[in-house]
Scaffold this motif. Structure first.
Motif, PDB file in Angstrom:
ATOM      1  N   GLU A 169       2.869  -2.764  -4.249  1.00 55.41           N
ATOM      2  CA  GLU A 169       3.565  -3.455  -3.165  1.00 55.41           C
ATOM      3  C   GLU A 169       3.146  -2.883  -1.811  1.00 55.41           C
ATOM      4  OE1 GLU A 169       8.071  -4.422  -1.711  1.00 55.41           O
ATOM      5  OE2 GLU A 169       7.711  -3.964  -3.816  1.00 55.41           O
ATOM      6  N   GLY A 170       2.558  -3.724  -0.985  1.00 53.46           N
ATOM      7  CA  GLY A 170       2.150  -3.313   0.348  1.00 53.46           C
ATOM      8  C   GLY A 170       0.840  -2.551   0.429  1.00 53.46           C
TER       9      GLY A 170
ATOM     10  N   ASP B 178      -3.292  -1.834   0.190  1.00 54.12           N
ATOM     11  CA  ASP B 178      -4.436  -2.587   0.691  1.00 54.12           C
ATOM     12  C   ASP B 178      -5.020  -3.554  -0.335  1.00 54.12           C
ATOM     13  OD1 ASP B 178      -4.199  -1.365   3.118  1.00 54.12           O
ATOM     14  OD2 ASP B 178      -5.977  -0.110   2.934  1.00 54.12           O
TER      15      ASP B 178
ATOM     16  N   THR C  25      -3.619  -5.367  -2.418  1.00 56.17           N
ATOM     17  CA  THR C  25      -2.817  -6.582  -2.611  1.00 56.17           C
ATOM     18  C   THR C  25      -2.723  -7.400  -1.333  1.00 56.17           C
ATOM     19  OG1 THR C  25      -0.790  -5.336  -2.163  1.00 56.17           O
ATOM     20  CG2 THR C  25      -1.417  -5.621  -4.474  1.00 56.17           C
ATOM     21  N   GLN C  26      -3.443  -7.024  -0.320  1.00 55.97           N
ATOM     22  CA  GLN C  26      -3.417  -7.709   0.972  1.00 55.97           C
ATOM     23  C   GLN C  26      -4.739  -8.435   1.207  1.00 55.97           C
ATOM     24  OE1 GLN C  26      -0.519  -7.522   2.770  1.00 55.97           O
ATOM     25  NE2 GLN C  26       0.270  -6.273   1.095  1.00 55.97           N
ATOM     26  N   MET C  27      -4.768  -9.241   2.248  1.00 56.43           N
ATOM     27  CA  MET C  27      -5.999  -9.960   2.596  1.00 56.43           C
ATOM     28  C   MET C  27      -7.112  -8.999   3.042  1.00 56.43           C
ATOM     29  SD  MET C  27      -5.607 -13.059   1.871  1.00 56.43           S
ATOM     30  CE  MET C  27      -7.058 -13.732   2.633  1.00 56.43           C
ATOM     31  N   HIS C  28      -6.765  -7.776   3.371  1.00 53.53           N
ATOM     32  CA  HIS C  28      -7.787  -6.815   3.785  1.00 53.53           C
ATOM     33  C   HIS C  28      -8.144  -5.873   2.622  1.00 53.53           C
ATOM     34  CE1 HIS C  28      -3.801  -5.422   5.128  1.00 53.53           C
ATOM     35  NE2 HIS C  28      -4.196  -4.243   4.700  1.00 53.53           N
ATOM     36  N   SER C  29      -8.063  -6.371   1.400  1.00 52.58           N
ATOM     37  CA  SER C  29      -8.395  -5.544   0.234  1.00 52.58           C
ATOM     38  C   SER C  29      -9.825  -4.991   0.270  1.00 52.58           C
ATOM     39  CB  SER C  29      -8.130  -6.293  -1.070  1.00 52.58           C
ATOM     40  OG  SER C  29      -8.898  -7.447  -1.171  1.00 52.58           O
TER      41      SER C  29
END
Length: 88
Positions: free
Chosen positions: A52-53, A55, A57-61
């Protein structure tokens, strides 16, 4: 800074080599192959490493060096699937 919220629990659902081989044999098109690997083994690695939260799992992986190793492995699976039958 790199953010990871590693979740060992997520890796309990990771696919075995035998299951990945079965997916490759059963996939008759790129779409069917993609649909079978997208949630796992592809997505589960993002979730397990990023959490959760994190990198991954984010668009900036791509900020996480493990992203590149992981996607190289996904590309390897795709290449192996393509090599199984040149008509695909």
């Amino acid at each position: 800074c790199l953010t990871r919220n590693y979740s060992a629990k997520s890796f309990t659902n990771f696919y075995s080599r035998q299951l990945i081989e079965r997916i490759k044999r059963q996939s008759q098109s790129f779409e069917s192959f993609w649909r079978m690997i997208e949630p796992a083994p592809h997505g589960i690695v993002h979730s397990a490493i990023g959490g959760e939260g994190g990198d991954m799992t984010q668009m900036h992986s791509p900020n996480d060096p493990l992203f590149w190793l992981h996607h190289t492995n996904i590309d390897r699976m795709w290449a192996e699937w393509q090599d199984m039958d040149t008509s695909k």
